[in-house]
Write a protein that holds these residues in place. Sequence first.
Motif, short mmCIF file in Angstrom:
data_model
loop_
_atom_site.label_atom_id
_atom_site.label_comp_id
_atom_site.label_asym_id
_atom_site.label_seq_id
_atom_site.Cartn_x
_atom_site.Cartn_y
_atom_site.Cartn_z
N ALA A 16 92.92 -4.09 17.91
CA ALA A 16 93.07 -5.90 18.55
C ALA A 16 95.04 -5.81 18.22
O ALA A 16 95.28 -6.28 17.91
N GLY A 17 95.71 -3.98 19.05
CA GLY A 17 96.72 -4.34 18.86
C GLY A 17 96.91 -3.16 17.46
O GLY A 17 96.11 -2.85 16.77
N PRO A 18 98.42 -2.51 17.36
CA PRO A 18 98.47 -1.57 16.70
C PRO A 18 98.76 -1.78 15.03
O PRO A 18 98.60 -1.31 14.23
N PHE A 19 98.31 -3.66 15.27
CA PHE A 19 98.84 -4.32 13.35
C PHE A 19 97.44 -5.15 13.64
O PHE A 19 97.92 -5.63 11.69
N TRP A 20 96.44 -4.94 13.88
CA TRP A 20 95.75 -5.79 14.20
C TRP A 20 93.93 -5.51 13.94
O TRP A 20 94.40 -4.93 14.81
N ARG A 75 96.18 -4.70 9.70
CA ARG A 75 95.66 -3.65 9.76
C ARG A 75 96.71 -3.69 7.95
O ARG A 75 97.31 -4.15 8.01
N GLN A 76 96.44 -2.80 7.01
CA GLN A 76 97.00 -2.60 6.09
C GLN A 76 98.54 -1.44 6.24
O GLN A 76 99.04 -1.65 5.45
N ARG A 77 97.83 -0.46 7.64
CA ARG A 77 98.68 0.46 7.97
C ARG A 77 98.92 0.17 9.65
O ARG A 77 97.61 0.08 9.87
N PRO A 78 99.83 0.69 10.01
CA PRO A 78 100.64 0.34 11.40
C PRO A 78 99.36 1.33 12.07
O PRO A 78 99.10 2.52 11.50
N GLN A 79 98.80 1.04 13.62
CA GLN A 79 97.67 2.32 14.09
C GLN A 79 99.04 3.51 14.39
O GLN A 79 99.64 3.35 14.91
N GLY A 80 97.85 4.47 14.06
CA GLY A 80 98.82 5.53 14.95
C GLY A 80 99.87 6.04 13.02
O GLY A 80 100.19 7.79 13.57
N GLY A 81 100.09 5.24 12.34
CA GLY A 81 100.93 5.79 11.26
C GLY A 81 100.54 6.75 10.11
O GLY A 81 99.51 7.63 10.30
N LEU A 82 101.30 7.59 9.70
CA LEU A 82 101.32 8.63 8.89
C LEU A 82 100.12 8.53 7.58
O LEU A 82 99.29 9.74 7.64
N LEU A 83 100.07 7.13 7.08
CA LEU A 83 98.41 7.42 6.77
C LEU A 83 97.86 6.78 6.70
O LEU A 83 96.70 6.46 5.72
N GLU A 84 97.59 6.72 8.33
CA GLU A 84 96.76 5.35 8.87
C GLU A 84 94.94 6.64 8.46
O GLU A 84 95.68 7.75 9.38
N ARG A 85 94.10 5.82 8.48
CA ARG A 85 92.71 6.71 8.58
C ARG A 85 91.90 6.87 9.39
O ARG A 85 90.82 6.96 9.70
N ASP A 86 92.43 5.09 10.44
CA ASP A 86 91.07 5.23 11.60
C ASP A 86 91.86 4.38 12.36
O ASP A 86 91.80 2.97 12.79
N MET A 87 91.96 5.73 13.32
CA MET A 87 92.88 5.08 14.49
C MET A 87 92.08 4.22 15.30
O MET A 87 93.29 3.03 15.67
#
Length: 101
Positions: A16-20, A75-87
């Motif tokens: 729901a966007g890069p942060f949700w 999201r706990q990490r922003p979409q596409g961030g270094l440690l993000e695991r579910d793009m």
Amino acid sequence: MPKLTDVCRHIRSKNAGPFWITVDLEFRDRAAYDAYAHSQALQPAAIAAVFGVDSALVQHHPVPDLLVLKVSYPRQRPQGGLLERDMHGGQQYVRLLDLEV
């Protein structure tokens, strides 16, 4: 007690966007929606506990005409961030499948 998979015919999560993340719970019928959409297990505090987020930020959007409950959380990490695991956020719903409602 029934599990969420027993009362919903479709459960999915998505960005729901890069942060949700948004989780859509599509109930099997009107009776299931009426009985479980407002269950304590699906309230913001319970969802926050499952996903490890602040309950004040969890959004709860019932859509009775469609027999759907939409729940959004940060999201706990922003979409596409270094440690993000579910793009695409498409795997987040799995934590809810065995949730007892």
